[in-house]
Design an enzyme around this catalytic site. Structure first.
Site, PDB file in Angstrom:
ATOM      1  N   ASP A  33       0.850  -1.188   0.000  1.00  0.00           N
ATOM      2  CA  ASP A  33       0.000   0.000   0.000  1.00  0.00           C
ATOM      3  C   ASP A  33       0.892   1.246   0.000  1.00  0.00           C
ATOM      4  OD1 ASP A  33      -3.217   0.542   1.006  1.00  0.00           O
ATOM      5  OD2 ASP A  33      -1.781   2.212   1.089  1.00  0.00           O
ATOM      6  N   ASN A  91     -12.828  -3.149   2.467  1.00  0.00           N
ATOM      7  CA  ASN A  91     -13.935  -2.197   2.465  1.00  0.00           C
ATOM      8  C   ASN A  91     -14.792  -2.486   1.242  1.00  0.00           C
ATOM      9  OD1 ASN A  91     -12.979  -0.693   4.747  1.00  0.00           O
ATOM     10  ND2 ASN A  91     -11.420   0.209   3.424  1.00  0.00           N
ATOM     11  N   VAL A 100     -10.966   2.690  -3.892  1.00  0.00           N
ATOM     12  CA  VAL A 100     -10.584   2.185  -5.219  1.00  0.00           C
ATOM     13  C   VAL A 100     -11.583   1.097  -5.623  1.00  0.00           C
ATOM     14  CG1 VAL A 100      -8.770   1.137  -6.602  1.00  0.00           C
ATOM     15  CG2 VAL A 100      -8.158   2.685  -4.728  1.00  0.00           C
ATOM     16  N   HIS A 104     -10.187  -5.474  -3.471  1.00  0.00           N
ATOM     17  CA  HIS A 104      -8.864  -5.682  -2.867  1.00  0.00           C
ATOM     18  C   HIS A 104      -9.034  -6.030  -1.404  1.00  0.00           C
ATOM     19  CE1 HIS A 104      -9.906  -1.398  -2.605  1.00  0.00           C
ATOM     20  NE2 HIS A 104      -9.269  -1.374  -1.438  1.00  0.00           N
ATOM     21  N   HIS A 106      -6.901  -5.816   2.256  1.00  0.00           N
ATOM     22  CA  HIS A 106      -5.763  -5.242   2.974  1.00  0.00           C
ATOM     23  C   HIS A 106      -5.217  -6.312   3.904  1.00  0.00           C
ATOM     24  CE1 HIS A 106      -6.875  -0.858   2.242  1.00  0.00           C
ATOM     25  NE2 HIS A 106      -8.023  -1.457   1.990  1.00  0.00           N
TER      26      HIS A 106
END
Ligand code: AMP
Length: 111
Positions: A33, A91, A100, A104, A106
């Site tokens: 990130d 999220n 975004v 994805h 994290h």
């Protein structure tokens, strides 16, 4: 759902912009990130176009799901956080703060 192919992770997948790559397989790409929120902060994204977790769960083929999970576990091994522990989160949707619009997860560790 309409996937926006100009999102920043789509650009990374196309090679239009660079990333600090950790690992990739046929179905996933992992990179650091750009604004880490923990000592170790990696992102893992599927190579195919899915907007968020819901989209991925409903529409990805079983081999994509398995390949994506294999990409995540390879990263936890490479970063040696598979034994120390990590937080895995995603999220989903603007209401959750997803910035975004390419699915994805994290991976956060070290704090
Ligand atoms: P989210 O809010 O879940 O959509 O998270 C998006 C994440 O992408 C944030 O933690 C950003 O710091 C990260 N990010 C945005 N642009 C880049 C980039 N070019 N390379 C790596 N990470 C990025």
């Amino acid at each position: 759902m309409t996937y926006d192919s100009n999102n920043i992770f789509a650009k990374i997948l196309r090679g239009d912009i660079p990333c600090q790559k950790i690992h990739e397989n046929d179905y996933g790409l992992a990179f650091y990130d750009i604004h880490p929120k923990a000592p170790i902060h990696a992102l893992v994204i599927p190579k195919n176009a899915y907007e968020n977790f819901e989209d991925f769960c409903h529409n990805a083929k079983p081999e994509e799901v398995l390949g994506f999970l294999a990409c995540i576990t390879k990263v936890t091994e490479l970063l040696k956080i598979n034994t120390s522990g990590y937080r895995l989160m995603s999220n989903c949707g603007e209401g959750a703060g997803q910035e975004v619009p390419h699915f994805h997860v994290h991976l956060l560790s070290g704090k």
